[in-house]
Design a protein around this motif. Structure first.
Motif, PDB file in Angstrom:
ATOM      1  N   ALA A  33       0.818  -1.215   0.000  1.00  0.00           N
ATOM      2  CA  ALA A  33       0.000   0.000   0.000  1.00  0.00           C
ATOM      3  C   ALA A  33       0.848   1.259   0.000  1.00  0.00           C
ATOM      4  N   SER A  34       2.005   1.200   0.657  1.00  0.00           N
ATOM      5  CA  SER A  34       2.853   2.382   0.750  1.00  0.00           C
ATOM      6  C   SER A  34       3.764   2.547  -0.455  1.00  0.00           C
ATOM      7  N   ALA A  35       3.847   1.541  -1.298  1.00  0.00           N
ATOM      8  CA  ALA A  35       4.703   1.633  -2.476  1.00  0.00           C
ATOM      9  C   ALA A  35       4.039   2.500  -3.539  1.00  0.00           C
ATOM     10  N   PRO A  36       4.829   3.246  -4.315  1.00  0.00           N
ATOM     11  CA  PRO A  36       4.251   4.080  -5.371  1.00  0.00           C
ATOM     12  C   PRO A  36       3.549   3.230  -6.415  1.00  0.00           C
ATOM     13  N   PRO A  37       2.400   3.669  -6.927  1.00  0.00           N
ATOM     14  CA  PRO A  37       1.756   2.949  -8.025  1.00  0.00           C
ATOM     15  C   PRO A  37       2.659   2.943  -9.253  1.00  0.00           C
ATOM     16  N   HIS A  38       2.390   2.067 -10.171  1.00  0.00           N
ATOM     17  CA  HIS A  38       3.180   1.981 -11.396  1.00  0.00           C
ATOM     18  C   HIS A  38       3.156   3.327 -12.119  1.00  0.00           C
ATOM     19  N   GLY A  39       4.324   3.790 -12.507  1.00  0.00           N
ATOM     20  CA  GLY A  39       4.420   5.057 -13.230  1.00  0.00           C
ATOM     21  C   GLY A  39       4.502   6.280 -12.353  1.00  0.00           C
ATOM     22  N   VAL A  40       4.466   6.120 -11.039  1.00  0.00           N
ATOM     23  CA  VAL A  40       4.544   7.238 -10.104  1.00  0.00           C
ATOM     24  C   VAL A  40       5.887   7.179  -9.374  1.00  0.00           C
ATOM     25  N   SER A  41       6.641   8.284  -9.409  1.00  0.00           N
ATOM     26  CA  SER A  41       7.949   8.287  -8.764  1.00  0.00           C
ATOM     27  C   SER A  41       7.797   8.264  -7.247  1.00  0.00           C
ATOM     28  N   THR A  42       8.855   7.861  -6.575  1.00  0.00           N
ATOM     29  CA  THR A  42       8.839   7.813  -5.110  1.00  0.00           C
ATOM     30  C   THR A  42       8.565   9.189  -4.525  1.00  0.00           C
ATOM     31  N   LEU A  43       9.216  10.234  -5.057  1.00  0.00           N
ATOM     32  CA  LEU A  43       9.012  11.583  -4.542  1.00  0.00           C
ATOM     33  C   LEU A  43       7.591  12.063  -4.793  1.00  0.00           C
ATOM     34  N   HIS A  44       7.069  11.806  -5.978  1.00  0.00           N
ATOM     35  CA  HIS A  44       5.688  12.181  -6.289  1.00  0.00           C
ATOM     36  C   HIS A  44       4.722  11.489  -5.322  1.00  0.00           C
ATOM     37  N   HIS A  45       4.954  10.236  -5.064  1.00  0.00           N
ATOM     38  CA  HIS A  45       4.102   9.473  -4.143  1.00  0.00           C
ATOM     39  C   HIS A  45       4.171  10.069  -2.738  1.00  0.00           C
ATOM     40  N   GLN A  46       5.373  10.456  -2.326  1.00  0.00           N
ATOM     41  CA  GLN A  46       5.542  11.063  -1.009  1.00  0.00           C
ATOM     42  C   GLN A  46       4.750  12.368  -0.909  1.00  0.00           C
ATOM     43  N   LEU A  47       4.822  13.196  -1.936  1.00  0.00           N
ATOM     44  CA  LEU A  47       4.088  14.466  -1.921  1.00  0.00           C
ATOM     45  C   LEU A  47       2.578  14.230  -1.895  1.00  0.00           C
ATOM     46  N   LEU A  48       2.112  13.260  -2.648  1.00  0.00           N
ATOM     47  CA  LEU A  48       0.679  12.937  -2.662  1.00  0.00           C
ATOM     48  C   LEU A  48       0.193  12.472  -1.295  1.00  0.00           C
ATOM     49  N   GLN A  49       1.013  11.694  -0.616  1.00  0.00           N
ATOM     50  CA  GLN A  49       0.643  11.218   0.714  1.00  0.00           C
ATOM     51  C   GLN A  49       0.555  12.368   1.715  1.00  0.00           C
ATOM     52  N   LEU A  50       1.492  13.299   1.618  1.00  0.00           N
ATOM     53  CA  LEU A  50       1.565  14.384   2.592  1.00  0.00           C
ATOM     54  C   LEU A  50       0.552  15.492   2.313  1.00  0.00           C
ATOM     55  N   ALA A  51       0.180  15.678   1.062  1.00  0.00           N
ATOM     56  CA  ALA A  51      -0.743  16.768   0.704  1.00  0.00           C
ATOM     57  C   ALA A  51      -1.841  16.242  -0.213  1.00  0.00           C
ATOM     58  N   PRO A  52      -2.747  15.423   0.320  1.00  0.00           N
ATOM     59  CA  PRO A  52      -3.778  14.801  -0.519  1.00  0.00           C
ATOM     60  C   PRO A  52      -4.767  15.793  -1.126  1.00  0.00           C
ATOM     61  N   THR A  53      -4.854  17.013  -0.579  1.00  0.00           N
ATOM     62  CA  THR A  53      -5.793  18.001  -1.124  1.00  0.00           C
ATOM     63  C   THR A  53      -5.169  18.841  -2.230  1.00  0.00           C
TER      64      THR A  53
END
Length: 240
Positions: A33-53
């Motif tokens: 669940a915590s791993a980035p989806p396919h095609g999403v970078s680790t940093l992008h995933h981190q930003l999405l988690q921290l700022a979902p709005t």
């Protein structure tokens, strides 16, 4: 047939094994669940988690630009000028601590629009905001109080930010009260101004070689910015 001692050991360990299996499964699912989806970078995933709005596209491009400029950067601020000034549209991330430090209102320039910014430039005296990737410089005390200098890294987009005195500073026209009175934030001369109450901690979190990414879906910039693709040689990030 198993010897009695081996059988006892096996029976004793069976509940432990059965108990540990759900924990292992839960741990595995949590990692998935915590791993980035396919095609999403680790940093992008981190930003999405921290700022979902936040606008996902703004975060995706911010992650791309920072990965081009400085993958090991500690702090990043993302400004989304596609949102109206009445909404929080600035996020400050601590990338090393995986933390969202600020989610804030931020102004745009008088020449960029009213409640919504629509026009951006790199032109002196235009009173317009600039988009693109910036590196932060030193803090100082100026006519707007405690401020943070910005070094624009994109030629013909924001590289005159230093000469234009485009800085982060506090302003009394950035507040919920101002929005209630006028229906929008006050506007600057091109600077991303923030609430006076958070000026010091926000600037201190970003000063000295951190990064600010200002987003707007400008077609020409999206098509030509080297920081959004890393396919061309990037300019040297020289210290001023």
């Amino acid at each position: 047939m198993l010897p009695r001692s081996c059988l006892s050991t096996t029976l004793f360990s069976l509940p432990v094994l059965l108990f540990s299996l759900p924990l292992q499964a839960a741990s595995f699912l949590a990692q998935v669940a915590s791993a980035p989806p396919h095609g999403v970078s680790t940093l992008h995933h981190q930003l999405l988690q921290l700022a979902p709005t936040a606008t996902p596209e703004a975060l995706r491009l911010a992650a791309q630009a920072l990965s081009c400029a400085e993958p090991s950067a500690e702090r990043l601020a993302v400004i989304d000028y596609s949102l109206p000034s009445t909404e929080p549209r600035m996020w400050v991330f601590d990338l090393h601590q995986h933390a969202l430090l600020f989610e804030e209102l931020v102004s745009h320039g008088q020449g960029s629009g009213d409640a919504v910014a629509e026009v951006f430039s790199n032109t002196p005296e235009s009173h317009q905001s600039s988009i693109g990737l910036f590196r932060t410089m030193n803090s100082y005390y100026g006519r707007n109080g405690y401020s943070l200098r910005l070094d624009g890294l994109e030629a013909n987009v924001n590289n005159l930010a230093f000469e234009r005195a485009i800085v982060i500073h506090g302003a009394n026209y950035v507040s919920e009260d101002f929005i209630e009175q006028t229906g929008r934030l006050g506007r600057s001369q091109g600077c991303p101004a923030v609430r006076e109450e958070i000026t010091y901690p926000l600037i201190d979190s970003l000063k000295e070689n951190q990064y600010v990414f200002a987003y707007y879906p400008d077609e020409e910039w999206l098509a030509t910015s080297a920081y959004l693709r890393c396919t061309t040689e990037l300019p040297q990030l020289a210290q001023r």
